[in-house]
Design a protein around this motif. Structure first.
Motif, PDB file in Angstrom:
ATOM      1  N   THR A 247       0.845  -1.193   0.000  1.00 41.94           N
ATOM      2  CA  THR A 247       0.000   0.000   0.000  1.00 41.94           C
ATOM      3  C   THR A 247       0.882   1.245   0.000  1.00 41.94           C
ATOM      4  OG1 THR A 247      -1.660  -1.199   1.281  1.00 41.94           O
ATOM      5  CG2 THR A 247      -1.881   1.183   1.166  1.00 41.94           C
ATOM      6  N   THR A 248       0.518   2.220  -0.794  1.00 37.32           N
ATOM      7  CA  THR A 248       1.309   3.448  -0.876  1.00 37.32           C
ATOM      8  C   THR A 248       1.073   4.320   0.342  1.00 37.32           C
ATOM      9  OG1 THR A 248      -0.442   4.618  -2.057  1.00 37.32           O
ATOM     10  CG2 THR A 248       1.175   3.399  -3.382  1.00 37.32           C
TER      11      THR A 248
ATOM     12  N   GLU B  35      -2.315   6.128   0.126  1.00 39.19           N
ATOM     13  CA  GLU B  35      -3.462   5.283   0.469  1.00 39.19           C
ATOM     14  C   GLU B  35      -3.490   4.990   1.969  1.00 39.19           C
ATOM     15  OE1 GLU B  35      -6.885   3.015   0.141  1.00 39.19           O
ATOM     16  OE2 GLU B  35      -5.975   4.501  -1.188  1.00 39.19           O
TER      17      GLU B  35
ATOM     18  N   THR C 208       3.308   1.159   5.530  1.00 39.06           N
ATOM     19  CA  THR C 208       2.032   0.457   5.714  1.00 39.06           C
ATOM     20  C   THR C 208       1.667   0.309   7.190  1.00 39.06           C
ATOM     21  OG1 THR C 208       3.181  -1.676   5.688  1.00 39.06           O
ATOM     22  CG2 THR C 208       2.330  -0.842   3.586  1.00 39.06           C
TER      23      THR C 208
ATOM     24  N   GLN D 250       7.700   5.915 -11.584  1.00 37.35           N
ATOM     25  CA  GLN D 250       6.750   4.911 -11.126  1.00 37.35           C
ATOM     26  C   GLN D 250       6.153   4.099 -12.271  1.00 37.35           C
ATOM     27  OE1 GLN D 250       5.940   4.177  -7.970  1.00 37.35           O
ATOM     28  NE2 GLN D 250       4.404   2.634  -8.527  1.00 37.35           N
TER      29      GLN D 250
ATOM     30  N   SER E   1       6.302  -0.423 -11.943  1.00 34.44           N
ATOM     31  CA  SER E   1       5.109  -0.732 -11.163  1.00 34.44           C
ATOM     32  C   SER E   1       4.578  -2.142 -11.371  1.00 34.44           C
ATOM     33  CB  SER E   1       3.985   0.276 -11.500  1.00 34.44           C
ATOM     34  OG  SER E   1       3.691   0.232 -12.889  1.00 34.44           O
TER      35      SER E   1
END
Length: 600
Positions: free
Chosen positions: A136-137, A140, A173, A318, A322
């Protein structure tokens, strides 16, 4: 820390008792000689001193009237106690039966009393640890934290929140929300009850794993219940971890169950064809360094703005890193050259197979063995020590491969060690009391009748803890009882021995000593009970920690007093009869030797 606390507490009590002994031998007799002497009536005094004396007398009269009810109470109780004591001496078996049933009842009640290392205090704060799925970024994760923060702020008791994400070596995260609550005097629910409420409210947030607690516990971990699984093979450890976690789920009172395996972390595994790579002029080191520099990035310089310094990291955009296919298209510089004498650039996917997989993110070791820990918080209706004991009972029944162990750690480990030491202190206290009484009375049997008050005091101490728990503070209160409750029995038995020394029969001495010593015994009991009452009521910050000690002491003092006044005289007569059997047999043995003469 625990040992230092015991030492300071014990020294404080010891010094207080020594000073009180000095005061009793010096200051108290002097004040009694002054205050108890006959003085001229207040109304006959003249001058300023006489006016002051009359004023103090007027103030004292209403107080004296209130205190006179103590004399009325004592005069009412005294004849009933005399009749009860006389009946107990006639039917001694009944007194022993009552004492035995009281002790048995207390032992049975211990099944319903929880255990914990220290009673958890209401610190007016919560700690919510949140994990988002691996990969998870930061954006987010921040969005999820904002959602959780908004839900928590719906509680009217919340005054402030503080969010940290990726602190220290934690990934982006993971994070924590510290929640500040109003003072406990201003809210209806305790901090532990609000933890339960927060857990229910956070169930509506998808895609997060959360744990609501109070932060780091005494054992160093962040949860009060923790079990260590140790062995060599990670696959066996993983299987055992799932079995132990199922045990956690079955035990009532556990919540926020988790483990340290960190399973399911996504990764791209690169399997390089070494022969092909060598033919194309590549080696494993060059491949690994290139991928790391382009995917993770490489710090090439630093940027400073005011007092802050930032790393300048160069890596692929990115959009070029990715996915698995993006990584496969990364070009690796070869030692081989083309026609223009330039190094060839070989795509990674030409020399390696890329697969998506999930793996354990971190391996822990303890005593050179691999270790996985399963941990949990407890609900507000449960106690950490009780939950740990239930889990341990079930894990002991599990069949483990050779070389594998399942052990409670953290707070449970400290609690077990501390409880063992305090029970040793309790046993030593009983031994020292017996040795002291035996030396003072110059008898090995008389101290037993006095020490009957010790198990009788535990009856009240245990009953006073119903609804609470056995903790370090409550056990300290029980150790404290060992020195307090013998005073009443000493007052009673010592007077009986004095009367018997003057030629009074045993029964008459007891019936005389009981009513006479009733007043000082009750005065001592009431003084200690009312002195500890504010502590037992839990007044002030951190009172939850200290209150069990006072409750155990108050309950033990009350039960010991009530049972001592009847049971101790009965036990004294039984021990005296038992000793008398040997006293009567000794002359007969001597007479038989004189009649038969010595044998060759």
């Amino acid at each position: 820390i625990v040992g230092r606390f015991f030492f300071q507490f014990g020294m404080t009590v010891a010094f207080a008792v020594v000073i009180s002994l000095f005061v009793a031998f010096s200051l108290t007799p002097m004040l009694s000689s002054r205050f108890l002497e006959k003085k001229e009536p207040v109304g006959d005094r003249k001058g300023p001193l006489g006016a002051a004396a009359r004023f103090l007398s007027a103030v004292w009269k209403p107080i004296e009237k209130v205190l006179s009810y103590w004399n009325i109470f004592f005069e009412v109780v005294k004849p009933h106690y005399e009749a009860l004591l006389a009946g107990a001496l006639r039917k001694r078996w009944l007194g022993i039966l009552v004492a035995t049933l009281s002790i048995a009842r207390a032992v049975y009640v211990t099944r319903f009393i929880g255990t914990e290392f220290m009673t958890e205090t209401d610190q007016a704060k919560l700690a919510i640890d949140i994990d988002t799925p691996p990969g998870t970024t930061l954006a987010e994760t921040s969005r999820r934290f904002e959602e959780v923060e908004g839900i928590v702020n719906e509680l009217v008791e919340v005054t402030a929140t503080y969010v940290t994400i990726g602190a220290g070596n934690d990934p982006v995260t993971q994070g924590r929300i510290l929640v500040k609550l109003t003072d406990k005097s201003e809210r209806e629910f305790s901090a532990r009850q609000l933890m339960d409420s927060a857990r229910v409210m956070l169930r509506s947030v998808p895609g997060i794993k959360y744990a609501v607690g109070r932060g780091e516990s005494e054992g160093g971990s962040e949860k009060p219940v923790e079990v260590s699984i140790r062995g060599d093979d990670i696959e066996v450890l993983t299987q055992l971890t799932h079995r132990v976690q199922a045990v956690f789920d079955d035990v009532e009172g556990t919540t926020d169950i988790d483990n340290t395996l960190q399973e399911g972390k996504p990764e791209i595994q690169i399997d390089v064809n070494r022969k092909l790579a060598n033919d194309l002029g590549l080696n494993l080191g060059e491949i690994a360094m290139t991928i790391r520099s382009l995917v993770e990035g490489k710090v090439v310089t630093h940027y400073k703005e005011d007092e802050e310094e930032y790393d300048v990291r160069i890596r692929l955009d990115q959009s070029f890193r990715s996915s698995k296919d993006d990584v496969g298209r990364i070009l690796i510089r070869s030692r081989n050259k083309d026609d223009r004498d330039n190094n060839l650039l070989i795509p990674l996917e030409r020399v390696a197979r890329l697969d998506k997989a999930s793996a354990i993110g971190e391996y822990n070791r303890f005593d050179r063995q691999r270790e996985v820990r399963v941990n949990a918080n407890v609900l507000s209706t449960a106690f950490a020590g009780t939950v740990t004991n239930l889990i341990e009972e079930q894990t002991l029944q599990m069949e483990l491969p050779p070389g594998y162990k399942i052990l409670p750690v953290g707070t449970a480990e400290i609690m077990r060690e501390s409880f063992t030491n305090i029970f040793k202190a309790l046993a030593l206290a009983v031994i020292f009391i017996y040795l002291l009484l035996a030396s003072l009375y110059e008898s090995f049997t008389d101290p037993f009748s006095i020490m009957v008050s010790l198990p009788l005091s535990l009856v009240g101490a245990i009953l006073a803890l119903v609804g609470s728990s056995f903790s370090m503070m409550s056990l300290i209160g029980m150790v404290l009882l060992m020195g307090l409750v013998t005073k009443n029995a000493i007052l009673l038995i010592d007077f009986v021995k004095q009367q018997r020394a003057t030629g009074v029969s045993r029964t008459d001495a007891i019936l005389k000593a009981g009513p006479i010593r009733l007043r000082p015994i009750l005065m001592t009991t009431f003084a200690m009970v009312f002195g500890m009452l504010p502590l037992a009521l839990g007044i002030g910050p951190g009172a939850e920690l200290r209150a069990p000690m006072a409750r155990a002491a108050i309950g033990g003092i009350i039960s010991s007093t009530l049972l001592t006044l009847v049971v101790v005289p009965v036990v004294y007569t039984l021990i005296d009869d038992f000793v008398g059997l040997f006293r009567r047999k000794k002359p007969r043995a001597n007479l038989a030797i004189e009649e038969t003469g010595p044998r060759d």
